[in-house]
Design a protein around this motif. Sequence first.
Motif, PDB file in Angstrom:
ATOM      1  N   GLU A  21       4.594   9.478  -7.290  1.00  0.00           N
ATOM      2  CA  GLU A  21       4.014  10.524  -6.446  1.00  0.00           C
ATOM      3  C   GLU A  21       2.959   9.960  -5.493  1.00  0.00           C
ATOM      4  OE1 GLU A  21       4.526  14.208  -9.616  1.00  0.00           O
ATOM      5  OE2 GLU A  21       2.698  12.989  -9.644  1.00  0.00           O
ATOM      6  N   LEU A  22       2.126   9.053  -5.991  1.00  0.00           N
ATOM      7  CA  LEU A  22       1.107   8.447  -5.137  1.00  0.00           C
ATOM      8  C   LEU A  22       1.747   7.585  -4.050  1.00  0.00           C
ATOM      9  CD1 LEU A  22      -1.559   7.565  -7.846  1.00  0.00           C
ATOM     10  CD2 LEU A  22      -1.789   9.281  -6.037  1.00  0.00           C
ATOM     11  N   LEU A  23       2.793   6.837  -4.398  1.00  0.00           N
ATOM     12  CA  LEU A  23       3.501   6.039  -3.398  1.00  0.00           C
ATOM     13  C   LEU A  23       4.126   6.935  -2.329  1.00  0.00           C
ATOM     14  CD1 LEU A  23       5.199   3.370  -5.688  1.00  0.00           C
ATOM     15  CD2 LEU A  23       3.507   2.924  -3.895  1.00  0.00           C
ATOM     16  N   ALA A  24       4.733   8.034  -2.751  1.00  0.00           N
ATOM     17  CA  ALA A  24       5.349   8.971  -1.802  1.00  0.00           C
ATOM     18  C   ALA A  24       4.288   9.589  -0.889  1.00  0.00           C
ATOM     19  CB  ALA A  24       6.111  10.058  -2.553  1.00  0.00           C
ATOM     20  N   ALA A  87      -3.472   5.005   3.599  1.00  0.00           N
ATOM     21  CA  ALA A  87      -2.155   4.958   2.952  1.00  0.00           C
ATOM     22  C   ALA A  87      -1.967   3.634   2.209  1.00  0.00           C
ATOM     23  CB  ALA A  87      -1.048   5.156   3.982  1.00  0.00           C
ATOM     24  N   ASP A  88      -2.388   2.513   2.824  1.00  0.00           N
ATOM     25  CA  ASP A  88      -2.294   1.200   2.166  1.00  0.00           C
ATOM     26  C   ASP A  88      -3.062   1.191   0.848  1.00  0.00           C
ATOM     27  OD1 ASP A  88      -0.809   0.147   4.284  1.00  0.00           O
ATOM     28  OD2 ASP A  88      -2.525  -0.915   5.176  1.00  0.00           O
ATOM     29  N   PHE A  93      -2.954   0.828  -4.846  1.00  0.00           N
ATOM     30  CA  PHE A  93      -3.404   1.299  -6.160  1.00  0.00           C
ATOM     31  C   PHE A  93      -2.203   1.693  -7.007  1.00  0.00           C
ATOM     32  CE2 PHE A  93      -4.378   4.706  -9.080  1.00  0.00           C
ATOM     33  CZ  PHE A  93      -5.379   4.131  -9.849  1.00  0.00           C
ATOM     34  N   ALA A  94      -1.311   2.502  -6.439  1.00  0.00           N
ATOM     35  CA  ALA A  94      -0.143   2.995  -7.190  1.00  0.00           C
ATOM     36  C   ALA A  94       0.756   1.860  -7.647  1.00  0.00           C
ATOM     37  CB  ALA A  94       0.644   3.979  -6.335  1.00  0.00           C
ATOM     38  N   LEU A 120     -13.582  10.074  -2.314  1.00  0.00           N
ATOM     39  CA  LEU A 120     -12.264  10.221  -2.906  1.00  0.00           C
ATOM     40  C   LEU A 120     -12.055   9.198  -4.019  1.00  0.00           C
ATOM     41  CD1 LEU A 120      -9.379  11.515  -2.756  1.00  0.00           C
ATOM     42  CD2 LEU A 120      -8.815   9.692  -1.126  1.00  0.00           C
ATOM     43  N   VAL A 121     -11.604   9.675  -5.173  1.00  0.00           N
ATOM     44  CA  VAL A 121     -11.223   8.808  -6.280  1.00  0.00           C
ATOM     45  C   VAL A 121      -9.716   8.953  -6.447  1.00  0.00           C
ATOM     46  CG1 VAL A 121     -11.449   8.368  -8.749  1.00  0.00           C
ATOM     47  CG2 VAL A 121     -13.444   9.083  -7.435  1.00  0.00           C
ATOM     48  N   ILE A 122      -9.024   7.837  -6.535  1.00  0.00           N
ATOM     49  CA  ILE A 122      -7.577   7.853  -6.759  1.00  0.00           C
ATOM     50  C   ILE A 122      -7.355   7.418  -8.191  1.00  0.00           C
ATOM     51  CG2 ILE A 122      -5.347   6.949  -6.026  1.00  0.00           C
ATOM     52  CD1 ILE A 122      -6.829   6.179  -3.363  1.00  0.00           C
TER      53      ILE A 122
END
Length: 126
Positions: A21-24, A87-88, A93-94, A120-122
Motif C-alpha cells: 500500500e505504501l509503495l502504491a 514519494a521516494d 521506507f516501504a 509526518l511519520v511513515i
Amino acid sequence: MLQVLYSGQTRELELSGTRRELLAFGQLLRGKAGSCDLSENRHPLPYERSLSEIAFREDPERDTASIVTEDRILRIQGGREALNLLADNIEDFASEADANDHCHVDSPTYDCIAPESDSLVIAFMR
C-alpha cells in the motif's frame, strides 16, 4: 487500506499501511493530482483522530511540498521535484525498512518539505 492518524496538539501525522500500500501511494504521488480514501481507526491512540482522505496536487509555482491537515483530509501539494522526493522517501521506507521501523518526514529534516507542514511519520500498519 492506508490510514492516517492525527494529533492536533503536536501537529503530527502517522501514515501507515502495508508495504504494498505504501509503495502504491508513492507511485500515486508521482501523478499531477489525485486522492485516496483512508481506513478509519476508531481507537487512534496515542493520536486524537483518524483522517478519511488524502488529496494531493502538483503546484508548479512551489519549490517545496506542503503537508497540511484540513478537517479530516490530509492535503499534500507542491512542486514536482518535492513531490517526487516525498514519494521516494515513502517508497524507500516501504522497500527497505524492518516491520517495526518508522520514518519522520518534516521540515527541519528535509529541505523539500515546507515549514508550515505538519510533521509526518511513515510506519507499517499495526
